[in-house]
Design a protein around this motif. Sequence first.
Motif, PDB file in Angstrom:
ATOM      1  N   PRO A   1      25.524 -25.551 -49.013  1.00 48.70           N
ATOM      2  CA  PRO A   1      25.422 -26.995 -48.800  1.00 48.70           C
ATOM      3  C   PRO A   1      24.076 -27.535 -49.287  1.00 48.70           C
ATOM      4  CG  PRO A   1      26.045 -25.845 -46.785  1.00 48.70           C
ATOM      5  CD  PRO A   1      25.737 -24.811 -47.813  1.00 48.70           C
ATOM      6  N   LEU A   2      24.152 -28.607 -49.981  1.00 50.51           N
ATOM      7  CA  LEU A   2      22.942 -29.206 -50.513  1.00 50.51           C
ATOM      8  C   LEU A   2      22.483 -30.403 -49.694  1.00 50.51           C
ATOM      9  CD1 LEU A   2      23.880 -29.050 -54.282  1.00 50.51           C
ATOM     10  CD2 LEU A   2      22.475 -27.455 -52.977  1.00 50.51           C
ATOM     11  N   VAL A   3      23.293 -30.819 -48.750  1.00 47.07           N
ATOM     12  CA  VAL A   3      22.980 -31.995 -47.940  1.00 47.07           C
ATOM     13  C   VAL A   3      23.031 -31.610 -46.463  1.00 47.07           C
ATOM     14  CG1 VAL A   3      23.758 -34.317 -47.311  1.00 47.07           C
ATOM     15  CG2 VAL A   3      23.933 -33.565 -49.673  1.00 47.07           C
ATOM     16  N   GLU A   4      22.100 -32.161 -45.700  1.00 46.94           N
ATOM     17  CA  GLU A   4      22.108 -32.018 -44.247  1.00 46.94           C
ATOM     18  C   GLU A   4      22.067 -33.418 -43.668  1.00 46.94           C
ATOM     19  OE1 GLU A   4      19.317 -30.212 -40.669  1.00 46.94           O
ATOM     20  OE2 GLU A   4      19.011 -29.531 -42.727  1.00 46.94           O
ATOM     21  N   ILE A   5      22.959 -33.700 -42.699  1.00 55.73           N
ATOM     22  CA  ILE A   5      23.018 -35.052 -42.149  1.00 55.73           C
ATOM     23  C   ILE A   5      22.891 -35.047 -40.629  1.00 55.73           C
ATOM     24  CG2 ILE A   5      24.419 -35.923 -44.053  1.00 55.73           C
ATOM     25  CD1 ILE A   5      26.826 -35.923 -42.163  1.00 55.73           C
ATOM     26  N   GLU A   6      22.496 -36.217 -40.138  1.00 52.77           N
ATOM     27  CA  GLU A   6      22.449 -36.477 -38.704  1.00 52.77           C
ATOM     28  C   GLU A   6      23.258 -37.737 -38.457  1.00 52.77           C
ATOM     29  OE1 GLU A   6      18.771 -36.157 -36.185  1.00 52.77           O
ATOM     30  OE2 GLU A   6      18.915 -38.330 -36.487  1.00 52.77           O
ATOM     31  N   ILE A   7      24.098 -37.698 -37.441  1.00 51.97           N
ATOM     32  CA  ILE A   7      24.931 -38.832 -37.075  1.00 51.97           C
ATOM     33  C   ILE A   7      24.338 -39.427 -35.802  1.00 51.97           C
ATOM     34  CG2 ILE A   7      27.259 -39.581 -36.464  1.00 51.97           C
ATOM     35  CD1 ILE A   7      28.088 -36.792 -37.871  1.00 51.97           C
ATOM     36  N   ASP A   8      23.872 -40.663 -35.909  1.00 52.68           N
ATOM     37  CA  ASP A   8      23.221 -41.340 -34.784  1.00 52.68           C
ATOM     38  C   ASP A   8      24.131 -42.436 -34.239  1.00 52.68           C
ATOM     39  OD1 ASP A   8      20.979 -39.774 -35.232  1.00 52.68           O
ATOM     40  OD2 ASP A   8      19.923 -41.314 -36.363  1.00 52.68           O
ATOM     41  N   VAL A  41      31.465 -29.452 -44.659  1.00 54.18           N
ATOM     42  CA  VAL A  41      30.851 -28.190 -44.260  1.00 54.18           C
ATOM     43  C   VAL A  41      29.327 -28.205 -44.313  1.00 54.18           C
ATOM     44  CG1 VAL A  41      32.855 -26.817 -44.894  1.00 54.18           C
ATOM     45  CG2 VAL A  41      31.084 -27.256 -46.587  1.00 54.18           C
ATOM     46  N   CYS A  42      28.727 -29.327 -44.640  1.00 53.65           N
ATOM     47  CA  CYS A  42      27.269 -29.372 -44.674  1.00 53.65           C
ATOM     48  C   CYS A  42      26.721 -29.292 -43.250  1.00 53.65           C
ATOM     49  CB  CYS A  42      26.771 -30.638 -45.367  1.00 53.65           C
ATOM     50  SG  CYS A  42      27.028 -32.161 -44.452  1.00 53.65           S
ATOM     51  N   PRO A  43      25.481 -28.853 -43.091  1.00 56.22           N
ATOM     52  CA  PRO A  43      24.873 -28.845 -41.759  1.00 56.22           C
ATOM     53  C   PRO A  43      24.829 -30.272 -41.187  1.00 56.22           C
ATOM     54  CG  PRO A  43      23.539 -27.573 -43.289  1.00 56.22           C
ATOM     55  CD  PRO A  43      24.578 -28.289 -44.101  1.00 56.22           C
ATOM     56  N   MET A  44      25.308 -30.416 -39.972  1.00 58.99           N
ATOM     57  CA  MET A  44      25.347 -31.729 -39.318  1.00 58.99           C
ATOM     58  C   MET A  44      24.928 -31.586 -37.872  1.00 58.99           C
ATOM     59  SD  MET A  44      28.909 -33.588 -40.411  1.00 58.99           S
ATOM     60  CE  MET A  44      30.015 -32.221 -40.112  1.00 58.99           C
ATOM     61  N   ASN A  45      24.313 -32.631 -37.357  1.00 59.19           N
ATOM     62  CA  ASN A  45      24.101 -32.740 -35.923  1.00 59.19           C
ATOM     63  C   ASN A  45      24.324 -34.187 -35.546  1.00 59.19           C
ATOM     64  OD1 ASN A  45      21.507 -34.225 -35.903  1.00 59.19           O
ATOM     65  ND2 ASN A  45      20.673 -32.340 -36.747  1.00 59.19           N
ATOM     66  N   PHE A  46      24.364 -34.455 -34.256  1.00 54.19           N
ATOM     67  CA  PHE A  46      24.598 -35.816 -33.785  1.00 54.19           C
ATOM     68  C   PHE A  46      23.748 -36.063 -32.556  1.00 54.19           C
ATOM     69  CE2 PHE A  46      27.650 -33.104 -31.664  1.00 54.19           C
ATOM     70  CZ  PHE A  46      27.624 -33.553 -30.361  1.00 54.19           C
ATOM     71  N   LYS A  47      23.454 -37.340 -32.317  1.00 53.64           N
ATOM     72  CA  LYS A  47      22.738 -37.706 -31.097  1.00 53.64           C
ATOM     73  C   LYS A  47      23.047 -39.146 -30.725  1.00 53.64           C
ATOM     74  CE  LYS A  47      18.342 -38.553 -33.455  1.00 53.64           C
ATOM     75  NZ  LYS A  47      16.935 -38.176 -33.512  1.00 53.64           N
ATOM     76  N   GLY A  48      22.891 -39.435 -29.454  1.00 53.27           N
ATOM     77  CA  GLY A  48      23.088 -40.785 -28.942  1.00 53.27           C
ATOM     78  C   GLY A  48      21.755 -41.416 -28.622  1.00 53.27           C
ATOM     79  N   LEU A  49      21.516 -42.580 -29.180  1.00 58.12           N
ATOM     80  CA  LEU A  49      20.240 -43.266 -28.986  1.00 58.12           C
ATOM     81  C   LEU A  49      20.354 -44.507 -28.111  1.00 58.12           C
ATOM     82  CD1 LEU A  49      19.027 -42.828 -32.646  1.00 58.12           C
ATOM     83  CD2 LEU A  49      18.218 -41.609 -30.643  1.00 58.12           C
ATOM     84  N   GLY A  50      21.549 -44.763 -27.581  1.00 54.10           N
ATOM     85  CA  GLY A  50      21.724 -45.919 -26.709  1.00 54.10           C
ATOM     86  C   GLY A  50      21.339 -47.212 -27.408  1.00 54.10           C
ATOM     87  N   ILE A  74      20.639 -39.003 -43.962  1.00 52.59           N
ATOM     88  CA  ILE A  74      20.516 -37.806 -44.797  1.00 52.59           C
ATOM     89  C   ILE A  74      19.150 -37.182 -44.523  1.00 52.59           C
ATOM     90  CG2 ILE A  74      20.431 -36.913 -47.146  1.00 52.59           C
ATOM     91  CD1 ILE A  74      22.303 -39.269 -47.906  1.00 52.59           C
ATOM     92  N   LEU A  75      19.171 -35.982 -43.963  1.00 49.49           N
ATOM     93  CA  LEU A  75      17.933 -35.286 -43.620  1.00 49.49           C
ATOM     94  C   LEU A  75      17.427 -34.441 -44.776  1.00 49.49           C
ATOM     95  CD1 LEU A  75      18.895 -34.074 -40.036  1.00 49.49           C
ATOM     96  CD2 LEU A  75      17.547 -36.092 -40.651  1.00 49.49           C
ATOM     97  N   LYS A  76      18.354 -33.941 -45.577  1.00 49.06           N
ATOM     98  CA  LYS A  76      18.005 -33.077 -46.694  1.00 49.06           C
ATOM     99  C   LYS A  76      18.995 -33.349 -47.817  1.00 49.06           C
ATOM    100  CE  LYS A  76      18.034 -28.206 -47.924  1.00 49.06           C
ATOM    101  NZ  LYS A  76      18.318 -26.856 -47.423  1.00 49.06           N
ATOM    102  N   ASP A  77      18.515 -33.548 -49.001  1.00 50.64           N
ATOM    103  CA  ASP A  77      19.380 -33.818 -50.155  1.00 50.64           C
ATOM    104  C   ASP A  77      18.787 -33.131 -51.371  1.00 50.64           C
ATOM    105  OD1 ASP A  77      21.157 -34.812 -51.998  1.00 50.64           O
ATOM    106  OD2 ASP A  77      20.357 -36.843 -51.963  1.00 50.64           O
ATOM    107  N   GLN A  78      19.436 -32.074 -51.822  1.00 46.81           N
ATOM    108  CA  GLN A  78      18.950 -31.360 -53.000  1.00 46.81           C
ATOM    109  C   GLN A  78      20.060 -31.191 -54.005  1.00 46.81           C
ATOM    110  OE1 GLN A  78      17.285 -27.694 -51.616  1.00 46.81           O
ATOM    111  NE2 GLN A  78      15.383 -28.674 -51.005  1.00 46.81           N
TER     112      GLN A  78
END
Length: 78
Positions: A1-8, A41-50, A74-78
């Motif tokens: 995976p060339l991209v890592e994302i975070e879902i807020d 299939v890229c690395p992903m995480n999620f968090k709630g920020l209210g 997008i946390l990482k993009d190569q």
Amino acid sequence: PLVEIEIDGFTDNSGNEATNRKLSKDRAKAVYDYLKSQGIVCPMNFKGLGPANPLFPNDTPENKLKNQRIEIVILKDQ
């Protein structure tokens, strides 16, 4: 995976902080689960920020709806 994302996940400022944090986290996890189910299939995480970082003042029902959102960062993009 060339991209890592975070879902807020975000909410407006209605209700209490704990409820908004849980709602925003559940909202972000729903998007995470959907992307996984679609074969992402890229690395992903999620968090709630209210109600953190509103895009609009929470002064009208329309603006409150705009602040109830998901942002994909997008946390990482190569």
